[in-house]
Scaffold this motif. Sequence first.
Motif, PDB file in Angstrom:
ATOM      1  N   SER A  72       0.827  -1.211   0.000  1.00 35.61           N
ATOM      2  CA  SER A  72       0.000   0.000   0.000  1.00 35.61           C
ATOM      3  C   SER A  72       0.863   1.263   0.000  1.00 35.61           C
ATOM      4  N   ALA A  73       2.147   1.111   0.345  1.00 36.50           N
ATOM      5  CA  ALA A  73       3.057   2.261   0.386  1.00 36.50           C
ATOM      6  C   ALA A  73       3.751   2.525  -0.946  1.00 36.50           C
ATOM      7  N   VAL A  74       3.576   1.616  -1.919  1.00 35.97           N
ATOM      8  CA  VAL A  74       4.223   1.797  -3.229  1.00 35.97           C
ATOM      9  C   VAL A  74       3.480   2.885  -4.007  1.00 35.97           C
ATOM     10  N   PRO A  75       4.176   3.950  -4.435  1.00 35.68           N
ATOM     11  CA  PRO A  75       3.497   5.015  -5.177  1.00 35.68           C
ATOM     12  C   PRO A  75       2.976   4.521  -6.526  1.00 35.68           C
ATOM     13  N   VAL A  76       1.770   4.956  -6.890  1.00 37.81           N
ATOM     14  CA  VAL A  76       1.183   4.615  -8.192  1.00 37.81           C
ATOM     15  C   VAL A  76       1.294   5.845  -9.090  1.00 37.81           C
ATOM     16  N   ARG A  93      -4.137   3.427   1.894  1.00 39.77           N
ATOM     17  CA  ARG A  93      -2.864   3.212   2.576  1.00 39.77           C
ATOM     18  C   ARG A  93      -3.094   2.497   3.901  1.00 39.77           C
ATOM     19  N   VAL A  94      -2.323   1.443   4.144  1.00 39.82           N
ATOM     20  CA  VAL A  94      -2.382   0.727   5.428  1.00 39.82           C
ATOM     21  C   VAL A  94      -1.272   1.281   6.310  1.00 39.82           C
ATOM     22  N   ILE A  95      -1.650   1.967   7.378  1.00 42.98           N
ATOM     23  CA  ILE A  95      -0.662   2.545   8.296  1.00 42.98           C
ATOM     24  C   ILE A  95      -0.492   1.609   9.490  1.00 42.98           C
ATOM     25  N   LEU A  96       0.731   1.127   9.672  1.00 47.34           N
ATOM     26  CA  LEU A  96       1.012   0.225  10.800  1.00 47.34           C
ATOM     27  C   LEU A  96       1.269   1.036  12.061  1.00 47.34           C
TER      28      LEU A  96
END
Length: 332
Positions: free
Chosen positions: A258-262, A271-274
């Motif tokens: 989810s952190a990979v820029p598109v 975005r999945v924030i841990l």
Amino acid sequence: MSAEPILEVKGLKTYFDINGGVLSKKVGEVKAVDGISFSMQEGEILGIVGESGCGKSTTGKSILRLIEPTAGEVRFNGEDIMQLSSENVRKLRRDMQIIFQDPYASLNPRHTVGKIIGEPLLVHGIGSKTERKQKVKELLETVGLRSEHAKRYPHQFSGGQRQRIGIARALAVNPKLIICDEPVSALDVSVQSQILNLMEKLKKEFKLTYLFIAHDLSVVKHISDRVGVMYLGKMVELANKDLLYDEPKHPYTKALMSAVPVPDPDIKQERVILQGDVPSPSNPPSGCAFHTRCPSCMDVCKTDVPIWQEVAPNHQVACHLYNETTKEENVI
């Protein structure tokens, strides 16, 4: 691809002692690599990704025995490297080479480029002095430099050119396997693409197998055939790159993806924030190492270590969410 894997890693562990007190006694240990297993076929590029400090680089160096592993088995062409004497390991390094992360620190500033690239040939007794000089010139041209560069010193080159010198040194003895320890992370983005394209070209030309260690997910997707994800010294997921990027199974992999820029601004990505920080490898959590930050954490995750299992063809994961008994227990 051959049926027999060129490299087999089983239960690899590398622990570092923590010494303290007046007598510097052992007071603990850092579990840098904690029981990982995977295999590679000849001609394959296997990418390994994960956060800084997850044990990626230690895994690569342990496979080559540049760092002595604590336990486990590493087989190269069917031969157990862990059982070999240091002299036999040195001979085996003709077939197994490494490209280091930092092109500024990995080249001896007192040696000419010709000496740096020619040293593996000298150590392994390959060719006469004249033949070695000729081989160095050919290698420089192979990696996109000029043969007259052999007389220069590392400080006279840019970062990208130094990494090309490092690649030429790794290629000098015609290895079968090259461990690439974050080979482009210290380089500018424009230079990264040149080095990656060069590595792909050389792979086809020399029939190489790469273990490609990196933390840049887009770089790994570009160059790899399969990708393994590491977290706190353990492998949590391993799959074909398209499967892993399109259908990640492990909650940690989902967060990474989810952190990979598109590049498309119209695509809205969730975005999945841990939460929380990565636990210390000297004091890892009980059960699943990821449970302290996992949005899908269950009670079993806190006590039981998840088993490494195949959840789809060529897609392996270590997560209680895919354990049949756990599924049944958690059905409401």
